[in-house]
Design a protein around this motif. Structure first.
Motif, mmCIF file in Angstrom:
data_model
loop_
_atom_site.group_PDB
_atom_site.id
_atom_site.type_symbol
_atom_site.label_atom_id
_atom_site.label_comp_id
_atom_site.label_asym_id
_atom_site.label_seq_id
_atom_site.Cartn_x
_atom_site.Cartn_y
_atom_site.Cartn_z
ATOM 1 N N GLY A 160 3.059 0.283 -3.102
ATOM 2 C CA GLY A 160 3.141 -0.805 -4.094
ATOM 3 C C GLY A 160 3.729 -2.098 -3.562
ATOM 4 N N ASP A 161 4.373 -2.045 -2.396
ATOM 5 C CA ASP A 161 4.944 -3.288 -1.864
ATOM 6 C C ASP A 161 3.864 -4.252 -1.406
ATOM 7 N N THR A 162 2.745 -3.705 -0.940
ATOM 8 C CA THR A 162 1.696 -4.608 -0.437
ATOM 9 C C THR A 162 0.380 -4.495 -1.210
ATOM 10 N N CYS A 163 0.190 -3.407 -1.957
ATOM 11 C CA CYS A 163 -1.094 -3.218 -2.650
ATOM 12 C C CYS A 163 -0.911 -3.296 -4.162
ATOM 13 N N CYS A 164 -1.925 -3.819 -4.823
ATOM 14 C CA CYS A 164 -1.981 -3.754 -6.283
ATOM 15 C C CYS A 164 -2.327 -2.311 -6.660
ATOM 16 N N VAL A 165 -1.526 -1.711 -7.522
ATOM 17 C CA VAL A 165 -1.828 -0.351 -7.996
ATOM 18 C C VAL A 165 -2.400 -0.480 -9.407
ATOM 19 N N ALA A 166 -3.654 -0.080 -9.543
ATOM 20 C CA ALA A 166 -4.368 -0.255 -10.808
ATOM 21 C C ALA A 166 -4.576 1.087 -11.482
ATOM 22 N N PHE A 195 -7.277 -1.814 2.126
ATOM 23 C CA PHE A 195 -7.538 -2.155 0.718
ATOM 24 C C PHE A 195 -6.354 -2.899 0.098
ATOM 25 N N ASP A 196 -6.715 -3.789 -0.833
ATOM 26 C CA ASP A 196 -5.714 -4.596 -1.535
ATOM 27 C C ASP A 196 -5.387 -4.008 -2.903
ATOM 28 N N VAL A 197 -6.387 -3.351 -3.502
ATOM 29 C CA VAL A 197 -6.229 -2.791 -4.847
ATOM 30 C C VAL A 197 -6.519 -1.298 -4.745
ATOM 31 N N VAL A 198 -5.597 -0.482 -5.205
ATOM 32 C CA VAL A 198 -5.767 0.975 -5.131
ATOM 33 C C VAL A 198 -5.606 1.544 -6.544
ATOM 34 N N LYS A 248 0.526 14.984 -3.844
ATOM 35 C CA LYS A 248 0.529 14.593 -2.425
ATOM 36 C C LYS A 248 -0.849 14.053 -2.006
ATOM 37 N N MET A 249 -1.896 14.701 -2.541
ATOM 38 C CA MET A 249 -3.255 14.195 -2.220
ATOM 39 C C MET A 249 -3.384 12.726 -2.612
ATOM 40 N N HIS A 250 -2.873 12.401 -3.787
ATOM 41 C CA HIS A 250 -2.983 11.016 -4.241
ATOM 42 C C HIS A 250 -2.168 10.067 -3.369
ATOM 43 N N VAL A 251 -0.990 10.520 -2.968
ATOM 44 C CA VAL A 251 -0.162 9.661 -2.103
ATOM 45 C C VAL A 251 -0.843 9.500 -0.739
ATOM 46 N N ASP A 252 -1.355 10.607 -0.216
ATOM 47 C CA ASP A 252 -2.057 10.523 1.075
ATOM 48 C C ASP A 252 -3.243 9.573 0.966
ATOM 49 N N ALA A 253 -3.985 9.699 -0.136
ATOM 50 C CA ALA A 253 -5.159 8.830 -0.321
ATOM 51 C C ALA A 253 -4.722 7.364 -0.408
ATOM 52 N N ALA A 254 -3.601 7.135 -1.090
ATOM 53 C CA ALA A 254 -3.114 5.757 -1.214
ATOM 54 C C ALA A 254 -2.728 5.217 0.160
ATOM 55 N N ARG A 255 -2.037 6.036 0.954
ATOM 56 C CA ARG A 255 -1.623 5.577 2.301
ATOM 57 C C ARG A 255 -2.851 5.307 3.165
ATOM 58 N N ARG A 256 -3.821 6.186 3.055
ATOM 59 C CA ARG A 256 -5.048 5.982 3.852
ATOM 60 C C ARG A 256 -5.792 4.735 3.374
ATOM 61 N N SER A 257 -5.767 4.514 2.077
ATOM 62 C CA SER A 257 -6.423 3.318 1.540
ATOM 63 C C SER A 257 -5.762 2.068 2.100
ATOM 64 N N LYS A 258 -4.458 2.119 2.133
ATOM 65 C CA LYS A 258 -3.720 0.972 2.684
ATOM 66 C C LYS A 258 -4.062 0.803 4.174
ATOM 67 N N ALA A 259 -4.130 1.927 4.874
ATOM 68 C CA ALA A 259 -4.470 1.852 6.299
ATOM 69 C C ALA A 259 -5.870 1.280 6.504
ATOM 70 N N LEU A 280 -10.794 -9.749 -2.450
ATOM 71 C CA LEU A 280 -9.955 -8.567 -2.329
ATOM 72 C C LEU A 280 -10.848 -7.326 -2.363
ATOM 73 N N ALA A 281 -10.409 -6.291 -1.645
ATOM 74 C CA ALA A 281 -11.157 -5.029 -1.650
ATOM 75 C C ALA A 281 -10.382 -3.990 -2.449
ATOM 76 N N GLY A 282 -11.074 -3.317 -3.351
ATOM 77 C CA GLY A 282 -10.441 -2.294 -4.183
ATOM 78 C C GLY A 282 -11.041 -0.929 -3.915
ATOM 79 N N ILE A 283 -10.233 0.099 -4.075
ATOM 80 C CA ILE A 283 -10.719 1.475 -3.869
ATOM 81 C C ILE A 283 -10.319 2.337 -5.063
ATOM 82 N N GLU A 284 -11.232 3.236 -5.423
ATOM 83 C CA GLU A 284 -11.000 4.114 -6.561
ATOM 84 C C GLU A 284 -10.911 5.571 -6.080
ATOM 85 N N PRO A 285 -9.739 5.973 -5.583
ATOM 86 C CA PRO A 285 -9.588 7.372 -5.168
ATOM 87 C C PRO A 285 -9.764 8.272 -6.390
#
Ligand code: ADP
Ligand code: SF4
Length: 683
Positions: A216-222, A164-167, A150-161, A100-105
């Motif tokens: 959160g439907d497809t990514c693990c939110v950590a 990434f599996d873990v955000v 909003k920055m965090h939501v945008d970053a999460a959406r971009r991470s999903k795009a 799995l790939a994780g990202i730390e925005p």
């Protein structure tokens, strides 16, 4: 060999919300000095970790906005969609091996000066930024808070795009806006985001819920949370607010990643901490949440890992440094090759890469950071180019690594060592206070070599030029090391420091060999790494009166880059070592030295029975000089490591590895590694 069943538990899959980690080996986010600047190097390095069996492989901190940028530190970036392809490349490399790939925005807030974007930094309250720069952050208003969410939501959406599996939501290391809001020291707001802990947690809770709603439907939110700032009731602690925060948010994230703050404490070197050093602070978390918990503690022992899981302290074994020192640690456990694990020594040379803005490097793993640009793989190496023999003289870090890697290539290798043990400087320096883990540099290589029928090690074999020639190897490589100079020549002094009759000067080598100084000891540190500080500690503990003189402003100044400086200075002060900064040593007398202020030149005397200059080392290259002076000098003769130019242990290991990689290869034309250049704009 099949893996030992007692390690089976490490290979159990772990459900992380909507995704499942294939095992319990978790590479937590860590800086790498590559990030947005050297993206292919970064992606390849992360891919190698996944290949090595880490079930989750994360990015470093990834800046989510131009309002939070750390230039000139090199981190990840996700300012807008243009940054997605770089991160997607990393994801592709990680997914290729089933991890799995994780990202730390990250939004750094008052932890970033925004020197490049020139935006005014912002945080919960108006404060100077963390770096010593004449810049202050402004207090965020409600519109800023809305924009921040909003920055965090945008970053999460971009991470999903990006795939990434873990955000993450990152509230750790006292480094991010999300943590700054939690902190009473940094947040004295009077509105609903300040005051009570409930209020200070509000922003983290909102961002967490926003992110869950968005991806959160497809990514693990950590959530990464510092549960203890090691400052008692002045900060977050695992007995009070750290525990309360986890209780408040317990079941919202899919994963808790917990550690201590600051980064210095989290990545504490082995000189000041043992394996598992964070467990006392983090082990409560599992009793407060049913969600999986990952934590770190420089774990290199699979037995320790198993016991952490069985005793209910952690669900996933987090690692940054152990995964750098050995990207294949999990594979080695899986394949029943525990003794092949290249254990991290806790020296923090890896950390220096972040501070000096270059790709990650590691003392134990010379391939780290070179995976893409040199094509070096930590486990694989090309076979020998011909049936040839190599004589290596000197079994320090350079000679040992050359022997190991040449042996792996299949060469007939003879390693001759003048002393009665292998390890060179590492064997000696690992006996200094706190440095015993450094011995692993020699231990790992000694064991590997002992398994190779084509590598012979000969101790008590101090070779002369005649003996080298008589031996008749196809290739001769000299790794004969260096010795500390006693002249005082170094950064501050181009000429020897004048010494009067009766002056007693001893070298660090003599002290390390057990010689006892007489009278008050003066250590003159013009090198600025660990040696002078470690000698001061050793001699003070042995009961000597010790003064530590340095032209720098503080003790072991370069160790700011390894995040050890504060610990070293505190240790020496607590021991009662007299510290005299901003002075050079201008004269050595029989019972005193003369010091000179580096600014005014004002002089003063200091009692001294023995002086130990720690200024520079001298290459031990007599054998090399003797050989090249011969008409029948070997056609293939090289010197590597400290006998070429003294440096760090990491540099010596790298030199040994490089020699082994390049033997028989055509010489590189021009720059000896691949480069990644910025793309020139069309207009
Ligand atoms: P490096 O960091 O470059 O590996 P070290 O100083 O740690 O260098 O190690 C050098 C090693 O070389 C020491 O163990 C030393 O005993 C050994 N050595 C030096 N000269 C000779 C020689 N002529 N023959 C064999 N061994 C030697
Ligand atoms: Fe460990 Fe040192 Fe390598 Fe960092 S550089 S991973 S601390 S061995």
């Amino acid at each position: 060999m099949p893996r030992d069943p007692r390690y089976d538990i490490l290979f159990e899959p772990v459900k992380l919300g909507p995704v499942t980690a294939p095992n319990r080996f978790y590479q937590v986010p860590h800086c790498n000095g590559m990030g947005y600047a050297y993206p292919s190097s970064m992606a390849e390095m992360r891919g190698v970790k996944a290949e090595g069996g880490w079930g989750v492989v994360c990015t470093e901190e990834v800046e989510i906005s131009h309002t939070s940028e750390l230039a000139g530190y090199i981190e990840g970036r996700l300012w807008d969609d243009a940054d997605i392809p770089i991160l997607a490349k990393m994801v592709e490399k990680v997914h290729a091996h089933g991890a799995l790939a994780g990202i730390e925005p990250a939004h750094l807030g008052m932890g970033a000066a925004n020197n490049y974007s020139r935006e005014v930094p912002m945080g919960p309250s108006a404060r100077p930024v963390d770096m010593p720069e004449p810049i202050q952050a402004r207090a965020m208003d409600k519109a800023d808070i809305r924009a921040f969410r909003k920055m965090h939501v945008d970053a999460a959406r971009r991470s999903k795009a990006a795939g990434f599996d873990v955000v993450y939501l990152y509230a750790g290391h006292d480094m991010t806006t999300l943590m700054h809001f939690l902190s009473r020291r940094r947040n004295d707001r009077m509105d609903e985001y300040g005051g009570s802990l409930e209020n200070r947690v509000r922003l983290l809770r909102e961002c967490l819920e926003d992110t869950k709603d968005a991806i959160g439907d497809t990514c693990c939110v950590a959530v990464r949370l510092a549960v203890d700032e090691l400052m008692g009731s002045d900060g977050i602690s695992c007995e009070a607010e750290g525990r309360d925060i986890i209780e408040m948010l317990a079941e919202i994230p899919d994963l808790w990643d917990v550690n201590v703050s600051t980064w210095e404490e989290d990545s504490k070197p082995s000189r000041f901490s043992e394996e598992s050093f964070q467990t006392d602070y983090t082990s409560f978390v599992k009793s407060v949440t049913t969600k999986p918990v990952v934590g770190v503690g420089r774990f290199t022992s699979p037995d320790t890992m198993v016991s952490l899981i069985k005793s209910g302290k952690l669900d996933l074994i987090g690692a940054a440094r152990p995964s750098i020192a050995d990207p294949f640690l999990p594979k080695k456990v899986e394949e029943g090759r525990i003794e092949d694990i290249r254990e991290c020594i806790g020296c923090n040379i890896c950390v220096t890469a972040d501070f000096i803005h270059v790709p990650l490097r590691c003392t134990q793993n010379p391939t780290m950071g070179e995976e893409w640009r040199k094509g070096w793989h930590p486990e694989r190496i090309a076979p020998r180019h011909a049936e040839e023999s190599v004589l290596i003289v000197g079994a320090g870090p350079a000679g040992l690594e050359a022997a190991r890697a040449l042996g792996q290539r299949g060469y007939e290798v003879t390693l001759a060592e003048g002393g009665n043990t292998v390890g060179g400087r590492v064997a000696v320096e690992s006996q200094l206070p706190g440095l015993s883990a450094w011995r692993r540099v020699a231990d790992y290589r000694e064991y590997q070599i002992s398994q190779m029928a084509n590598v012979g090690v000969y101790l008590d074999s101090r070779l002369t030029a005649d003996q080298v020639l008589e031996f008749g190897a196809d290739h001769v490589v000299l790794a004969t090391g260096a010795k500390w100079a006693t002249s005082g020549i170094g950064r501050s002094h181009g000429y020897p420091i004048p010494a009067e009759a009766g002056a007693r000067v001893m070298s660090p080598d003599e002290i390390m060999a057990g010689a006892a100084p007489e009278g008050p000891v003066v250590i003159f540190d013009d090198e600025h790494y660990y040696m002078a500080g470690a000698l001061a500690e050793k001699l003070r503990v042995a009961g000597h009166e010790v003064s530590y003189v340095t032209p720098a402003s503080d003790v072991s100044h370069w160790t700011h880059n390894t995040m050890e400086q504060g610990f070293i200075q505190a240790r020496l002060m607590e021991l009662g070592v007299q510290i005299i900064p901003l002075h050079t040593l201008t004269r050595i007398g029989a019972d005193h030295v003369t010091l000179s202020c580096i600014y005014t030149g004002a002089q003063r005397d200091l009692a001294a029975g023995t002086v130990i200059p720690v200024t520079m080392r001298e290459a031990q290259d007599e054998l090399y000089q003797a050989l090249i002076a011969r008409e029948d000098a070997p056609a293939s003769l090289m010197r590597i490591g400290d006998c070429l130019a003294p440096g760090t242990i990491a540099m010596a290991v790298y030199a040994g590895h490089r020699y082994a990689r390049e033997l028989g290869e055509p010489p590189a034309q021009g720059v000896p590694f691949r480069r990644e250049l910025p793309e020139l704009a069309k207009d």
